[in-house]
Design an enzyme around this catalytic site. Structure first.
Site, PDB file in Angstrom:
ATOM      1  N   LYS A  80      -0.712  -6.905  57.022  1.00 41.16           N
ATOM      2  CA  LYS A  80      -0.566  -5.818  56.055  1.00 41.16           C
ATOM      3  C   LYS A  80      -0.604  -4.477  56.777  1.00 41.16           C
ATOM      4  O   LYS A  80      -1.398  -4.273  57.695  1.00 41.16           O
ATOM      5  CB  LYS A  80      -1.685  -5.918  55.016  1.00 41.16           C
ATOM      6  CG  LYS A  80      -1.580  -4.916  53.871  1.00 41.16           C
ATOM      7  CD  LYS A  80      -2.695  -5.180  52.877  1.00 41.16           C
ATOM      8  CE  LYS A  80      -2.672  -4.199  51.712  1.00 41.16           C
ATOM      9  NZ  LYS A  80      -3.742  -4.472  50.727  1.00 41.16           N
ATOM     10  N   SER A 155      -2.469  -4.142  46.236  1.00 39.69           N
ATOM     11  CA  SER A 155      -1.699  -3.411  47.227  1.00 39.69           C
ATOM     12  C   SER A 155      -1.087  -4.307  48.314  1.00 39.69           C
ATOM     13  O   SER A 155      -0.367  -3.811  49.187  1.00 39.69           O
ATOM     14  CB  SER A 155      -2.578  -2.363  47.900  1.00 39.69           C
ATOM     15  OG  SER A 155      -3.670  -2.949  48.579  1.00 39.69           O
ATOM     16  N   SER A 179      -6.532  -6.273  45.308  1.00 44.49           N
ATOM     17  CA  SER A 179      -5.265  -6.132  46.026  1.00 44.49           C
ATOM     18  C   SER A 179      -4.722  -7.397  46.654  1.00 44.49           C
ATOM     19  O   SER A 179      -3.586  -7.412  47.135  1.00 44.49           O
ATOM     20  CB  SER A 179      -5.399  -5.059  47.104  1.00 44.49           C
ATOM     21  OG  SER A 179      -5.533  -3.788  46.521  1.00 44.49           O
TER      22      SER A 179
END
Length: 471
Positions: A80, A155, A179
């Protein structure tokens, strides 16, 4: 042979061990899929194809040489773009950080590399991971492969859509308010937020608030358990380290759970926000499935207080206010980011400390009230994946925040309490959109939660349910 991208990471690792496929072949296959589908999905901010192929070649040479072979040597994954990667741009989803190249890895990246995993790049994330949907001014929104007009959630949206579309078999994400679980639900995959302190945020990530942590996203429960085994190792200096687990999480999934007392609720703790019918149907069907597996399902009142939401916002906004942005780059931030930074800058030290103490005391009381139960069931989200323009259509950050609360009123509670929680892809609505359900356990009970999730997966398999355009 089954197409490589249809295999989970565990089966891909087995093919590498048997010599039926090389790491170069496996990595190239997934890079080809990224080249074909990645931009359409908004999956990656940065693709490191040359680096990945070089590492794959080195992995093949290492395997040929023999000796000590890491367990996942040559298996592709991704990181990520909130997690530092030495020598690779880490943008945090922000134009203001477009040219930032860290000198050190996040500790979780070190753990993944030590296991032999090969990152194909940095997955899409909203600016500084702030929102429950993924969009930014670098590459735009991440989209669920089940309907490209809808957002993948956030996210960790880039990671989730990459897995659901077969661009990578599994990935790391972060979860500070849902997230991992939010995009897992929106993309029809499995997402697991570990207990607080299970995975290090070092060396540069902050664990002061205790809200955020790293965890796995995957198609299968066994892949998530395997990844957590690889990354759940404390780093010296961690504030809240949990000890090394005595039993591997991959072992836990082989255990049949005892008859569990599972508390369930669907009402949110927020006034004026209720789950939509799709979320309720998924929750009811999951309840019946758990009952059919022999578990006792008990309806209870939502144990979390409404007052947690504004106190969470104090902590959240103060955290983003402390991100070191050069003054000359502030104008490059998105309106939502500036809104939260301004809120944080107005918060005094006394207000921040009071908020952290309130969250700790209130969530502790909820855990006391829930201690007689083994697990907890709620919807993951209150509604299906939403159109990419829905959240910030007004351009007003206050309205954006209200819409995010309508979308995800359940997940952040477990960040405040520190409990492990997972989103399971058990339901699709009449429009073919995935609707996840969330199972959680007592803090520290990551292993028993994996055992329960594996039992559910075996009873209602989802692995063969894939978005038709990307199968």
């Amino acid at each position: 042979m089954t197409e490589l991208h249809r295999l989970d990471a565990t089966d891909q690792a087995a093919l590498l061990r048997s010599g039926d496929v090389s790491a170069v072949e496996l990595v190239q296959h997934h890079l080809d899929r990224i080249a074909t589908y990645g931009e359409r999905l908004g999956a990656f901010i940065t693709v490191t194809a040359d680096r990945a192929l070089m590492q794959a070649g080195a992995a093949d040479e290492r395997r040929t040489a023999g000796g000590d072979i890491p367990p996942m040597l040559g298996v592709p994954t991704a990181i990520k773009d909130l997690n530092s990667t030495a020598g690779v741009p880490t943008t945090f989803g922000s134009v203001a950080m477009r040219d930032f190249v860290p000198q050190v890895n996040a500790y979780v990246v070190d753990m993944m590399e030590a296991a032999g995993l090969i990152s194909l790049g940095k997955t899409n994330t909203p600016e500084f991971g702030l929102s429950s949907y993924t969009d930014n001014d670098l590459v735009g929104p991440a989209r669920t492969p089940w309907d490209l007009s809808r957002n993948a959630g956030g996210s960790s949206g880039g990671a989730a859509t990459s897995i659901a579309a077969g661009l990578i078999p599994f990935a790391q994400g972060t979860d500070g308010g849902g997230s991992i679980r939010i995009p897992a639900s929106a993309c029809g995959i499995f997402g697991f937020k570990p207990s607080r302190g299970r995975v290090s945020m070092g060396p540069t990530g902050s664990d002061v608030s205790g809200l955020a942590g790293n965890g796995p996203l995957s198609r299968s429960v066994r892949d998530a358990a395997t990844m957590l085994d690889l990354i759940a190792h404390p780093m010296p200096g961690d504030l809240r380290p949990l000890p090394e687990p005595r039993v591997h999480f991959a072992q836990w999934i082989t255990y049949e759970p005892k008859r569990l007392r599972i508390a369930r609720w669907s009402a949110t703790h927020l006034e004026g926000i209720d789950p939509q019918p799709d979320a309720m149907e998924a929750w009811e069907r999951a309840s019946r499935l758990l009952e059919s597996l022999g578990h006792e399902i008990i309806d209870i009142t939502n144990p979390f207080a409404a007052e947690l939401e504004p106190q969470f916002n104090v902590i959240w906004s103060t955290g983003i206010a402390t991100v070191p942005i050069p003054p000359e780059a502030e104008h490059q931030l998105r309106a939502n980011t500036r809104y939260w930074r301004e809120r944080g800058h107005r918060t005094s030290g006394e207000e921040l400390m009071a908020a952290m103490q309130f969250v700790e005391a209130t969530s502790r009381q909820a855990m006391i009230d829930l201690d007689s139960y083994d697990a907890f069931l709620t919807p993951t989200l209150a509604m299906p994946p939403q159109p990419v323009e829905w959240f910030n259509a007004s351009g007003d950050p206050v309205e954006d925040h209200w819409r995010e609360l309508q979308f995800t009123p359940y997940t952040a509670l477990y960040n405040m309490s520190g409990q492990p929680a997972a989103s399971l892809p058990l339901h699709w609505n009449d429009d073919g959109l995935p609707i996840g359900v969330m199972l959680a356990a007592r803090s520290g009970d990551d292993g028993p939660l994996f055992s329960l999730c594996a039992q559910v997966e075996a009873a209602a398999p989802w692995a063969e349910r894939r978005p038709p355009a990307f199968s």
